[in-house]
Design an enzyme around this catalytic site. Sequence first.
Site, mmCIF file in Angstrom:
data_model
loop_
_atom_site.group_PDB
_atom_site.id
_atom_site.type_symbol
_atom_site.label_atom_id
_atom_site.label_comp_id
_atom_site.label_asym_id
_atom_site.label_seq_id
_atom_site.Cartn_x
_atom_site.Cartn_y
_atom_site.Cartn_z
ATOM 1 C CG ASP A 184 70.645 -29.073 92.810
ATOM 2 O OD1 ASP A 184 71.626 -29.699 93.236
ATOM 3 O OD2 ASP A 184 69.700 -28.719 93.544
ATOM 4 C CE LYS B 171 87.279 -40.785 104.543
ATOM 5 N NZ LYS B 171 86.816 -40.375 103.201
#
Length: 335
Positions: A164, A71
Site C-alpha cells: 500500500d 440494501k
Amino acid sequence: MHTLLLDSGDVDEHAALEDVIDAVEGAFAAFERGDTQMPAKSYIDLPQYNGDFRSMPAYLDTGEWDAAGIKWVNVHPDNPTDHDLPTVLGTMIYSDPETAFPLAILDGTTLTMKRTGAAAAVATDYLAVEDATSLGIVGAGVQSYTQLQAISEIRPIEEVVVSDVDDERVERFVETFEDEFDVRAGSISEAGHCDILTTVTPVEDPIVGLEDVGDHTHINAIGADAEGKHELHDELLQAARIVIDDHEQCAHSGEINVPYHEGVLTDDDIHAEIGEVVIGEKEGRTEDTGVTVFDSTGLAIQDVAAARVVYERASDASDGHPFDLVGADTDTDSR
C-alpha cells in the site's frame, strides 16, 4: 412478532465466515440456475453533496431456503473530513418472502465487507491452485482484513505480503495479523507473485502488470466498483482466464469495464460467470490453467444470503435488539 435490529457489532459477531462463504456459494449457484430475482442496481446521484445513493434488492431460492431483502448504500467521499462519518454507509432490510414481514434491519457496511470477502473465497476455492499457501494483498484498507480472513478459511494461508502507498495502513495490517500469519510489507510485484493476489484499491490507472504476477497466480480483483476504475493492466487481463460475477455489472463498473468498452476485451475473453463454475457448467482451474482473475462487483443476492446467516445466528443466540416496527394492531392494508 418483532423486527431484529442488528448493529455493526452484531453483524461482525454473527457473520461467521464459514457459513457466509457457503451461503454466497449457494447464491451464485441459484443465480446461474435462474432461481433469483435481482433488478439492476439503481442510483440516485447527488452532485451537490458529492455523493450518491444505491439500492440493491434481491430474492433467491437455493432449493433449501429462500430469502429476500434490499440494501440501501451510499458513497459520499467528503464524509470523513467534513462530517466525521464513513465514506460508505449501508443499511440492509431482511424480509420474510412469504409474508414480507421485516425480520431484521442490519448494518449493511459490515455485512458488505463480509460478503465481499466470502465471494473472493468462493472464487479462490475454484480458481486458485489447490496447495496455495501465500496471499498477496494490494491495498491495506478495511476490506483487506476480511479478504485475508475469508480466503484463509478455504486455503491454508501461511505467508501474507501486503502492499500500500500508505505505510501506516500497512503497519496496522501487519500488527493485526502478525500472531496468526507470516505477514510482511512488500512491493506490488512481491504481493503478486504469491499463489493468490487480492487487489482492493480505488485506482483508475492500472497498477498490476503481467510481470507482477506468477505463472499460476489467482487474482481477486475487488477494487473496481464504478466506471473508470481499473487495477489490472490490459495485457494481464488478456493473458488471464477471466471469471466474473455478473456480465452487466462487470461490463458497467467492474475490473473489465474500461478495456471492455474500449474493445480491448470482448465477450470471447470472458471465460465464465462464477455461478457457471460453481454448478459445473464451466471449468475452474485445470492443470494447464495459468493466471486467473475473478472480477467481483458485488451482487445483491450476496447481501441477502449473508443477511440470512446473520439473522438466523443472532436469533438462535437471542442477540440483537428486537422492536415492534410494524405494530401488532397495524391495519393489513396501509394504502
